[in-house]
Scaffold this active site. Structure first.
Site, PDB file in Angstrom:
ATOM      1  N   HIS A  54       0.829  -1.216   0.000  1.00 29.48           N
ATOM      2  CA  HIS A  54       0.000   0.000   0.000  1.00 29.48           C
ATOM      3  C   HIS A  54       0.861   1.263   0.000  1.00 29.48           C
ATOM      4  CE1 HIS A  54      -3.804  -2.181   0.608  1.00 29.48           C
ATOM      5  NE2 HIS A  54      -3.117  -2.956   1.426  1.00 29.48           N
ATOM      6  N   ASN A 127     -10.334  -2.900   1.957  1.00 32.19           N
ATOM      7  CA  ASN A 127      -9.979  -2.875   0.540  1.00 32.19           C
ATOM      8  C   ASN A 127     -11.221  -2.568  -0.288  1.00 32.19           C
ATOM      9  OD1 ASN A 127      -7.170  -3.485   0.574  1.00 32.19           O
ATOM     10  ND2 ASN A 127      -7.618  -5.645   0.917  1.00 32.19           N
ATOM     11  N   TYR A 337       0.393  -4.236  11.471  1.00 30.15           N
ATOM     12  CA  TYR A 337       0.228  -2.852  11.044  1.00 30.15           C
ATOM     13  C   TYR A 337       0.884  -1.884  12.015  1.00 30.15           C
ATOM     14  CZ  TYR A 337      -2.701  -3.671   6.994  1.00 30.15           C
ATOM     15  OH  TYR A 337      -3.150  -4.048   5.757  1.00 30.15           O
TER      16      TYR A 337
END
Length: 484
Positions: A54, A127, A337
């Protein structure tokens, strides 16, 4: 920024910003020219490591407005009543491309949404597809390695992509989606978003519900063909970023209608598909999408690096009334993350304006580290303490998982009555019109025909044949024609 004299980083006025200081006319540059050294040193450090995935993205601020009463399902304060508004920041992205890659490519799109709620920030990291390629986070590094540049050739390799996908039948559903018409959105404004994972909602009574989020674009779905995308990516690599920014500048604020599928916790064990399997959807006939709100983007960032590149999102950022599920991909992302952002932006990334709570105050005992701003003053940095420091509430954000049994071990994801790796991919194919099927087969054949080994191509085709016999037959013929 206010007008006035140009200064150094320390605030001293700059006399000459056009000429470096030298030992006489035409002589060597002097080490004492601290403005020159300061500018060069800063310039070589202006970038931070790009996201591993990303990396290529664009973002905007906006509002989320509640339109339905969902208090029977969740106690989250930002969802407390119709009409309630919450500031948000949404970052769109591609998955595989580097920071300088083109926007108009065949790739899933990230749809990462930060709600600045009065109970802290809630991040919904999704997404533009309702499913994903794998169901267990232990396979994620391997999957991404196949999408990135090969360590020997330095290029993205069809062999790597299709070798992994063909050996991972669970990817068949997502690959069918990706190579269909929605695989290359015409813009970020003209695509849907999904939370993709299953999440927990819990209400004031402690009742548990499993939910999936849906964001349906109000601009309508628009996509690019492979041929259109090739032209656009070459002419305007920044096409999607520019489209989003300019639409907001014109006052054409993009919006999405927000809905959720809601499953009572008691339904999960006997549901025909594993409700926590990221490669599966919940058919709408089983659990209809219920509209709960409206999302609008109406303000561009003032600085892309500060607010888009340094923005951080973590699915572990929950608020009271919302929590995780046993989804094995989600469980892995809860760690990965936050860890990525601590490495990439720094341990105090949450202090940056785009990341810190806007409608609440962060009260922690964390101190120091790079770029710590001293916000805690002389307050104690431990708990419990008797000096008035913040204390625990005693009430978890979410309810515990019930019914866990068995020994520890490397267990596969449980299968339910109708679970297999191909059923939903086949259902998706059979929903398509004849023209959509033709484009899907052509897109897949064009990609599979580039692999160097026949066994990889045959294995890949076999997965789609397992989803639908007609699908496999057409694809086999198309690949054979391209490979000669």
């Amino acid at each position: 920024m206010t007008q006035g004299a140009l200064t150094t980083e320390a605030g001293a006025p700059v006399a000459d910003n056009q000429n470096s200081e030298t030992a006489g006319v035409g002589g060597p540059v002097l080490l004492q020219d601290q403005l020159l050294l300061e500018k060069l040193a800063h310039f070589t450090r202006e970038r931070i490591p790009e996201r591993v995935v990303h990396a290529r993205g664009a973002g905007a601020y906006g509002t989320f407005t509640v339109t339905a009463d969902v208090t029977p399902y969740t106690r989250a304060a930002f969802l407390a009543e119709p009409g309630k508004e919450t500031e948000v920041f949404l970052r769109f992205s591609t998955v595989a491309g580097n920071l300088g890659a083109a926007d108009a490519v065949r790739d899933p799109r990230g749809f990462a949404l930060k709600f600045y709620t009065e109970e802290g920030n809630y991040d919904l990291v999704g997404n533009n597809t309702p499913v994903f390629f794998i169901r267990d986070a232990i396979k994620f590094p391997d999957f991404i390695h196949t999408q990135k540049r090969d360590p020997y050739t330095g290029s993205q390799e069809a062999d790597n992509v299709w070798d992994f996908w063909s050996l991972s039948p669970e990817s068949t559903h997502q690959v069918t989606w990706l190579f269909g018409d929605r695989g290359i959105p015409a813009s970020y404004r003209h695509m849907d978003g999904f939370g993709s994972h299953t999440y927990q909602w819990n209400n004031e009574a402690g009742e548990v519900f499993w939910v999936k989020y849906h964001f349906k674009t109000d601009q309508g779905i628009k996509n690019l063909t492979a041929q259109e995308a090739e032209v656009l990516a070459g002419k305007d690599p920044d096409s999607h970023q520019r489209d989003l920014r300019e639409a907001i500048e014109r006052g054409e604020f993009p919006s999405w209608t927000v809905g959720v599928q809601i499953m009572p916790a008691a339904d999960a064990a006997a549901y025909r598909f594993n409700p926590f399997d990221l490669t599966k959807v919940w058919p709408h006939a089983d659990y209809p999408v219920i509209e709960i709100g409206k999302l609008e983007l109406n303000r561009n960032p003032r600085n892309v690096f500060a607010e888009v590149e340094q923005s951080i999102f973590s699915p572990a950022h929950f608020v009271p009334g919302i929590g995780p599920s046993p989804d094995k991909m989600l469980q892995g992302r809860l760690f990965a993350y936050g860890d990525a952002h601590r490495y990439r932006v720094g341990i105090n990334a949450d202090h940056l304006p785009v990341n810190r709570p806007h409608a609440a105050e962060a009260r922690t005992h964390s101190r120091d580290g790079f770029l710590y701003d001293g916000r805690h003053g002389g307050a104690k940095n431990y708990e419990p303490n008797s000096f008035g420091g913040p204390q625990q509430t005693g009430r978890p954000l979410w309810q515990p998982f019930e019914g866990l049994t068995g020994g520890t071990g490397n267990h596969p994801t449980p299968t339910h009555a109708e679970d297999n790796d191909f059923v939903q991919a086949g259902n998706l194919y059979r929903l398509m019109t004849e023209e959509e099927k033709e484009r899907l087969v052509a897109n897949l054949a064009g990609a599979i025909s580039k692999v160097s080994r026949a066994d990889i191509a045959e294995r890949a085709i076999g997965n789609f044949a397992s989803a639908d016999a007609d699908f496999g037959k057409r694809l086999e013929a198309a690949v054979r024609a391209l490979r000669g």
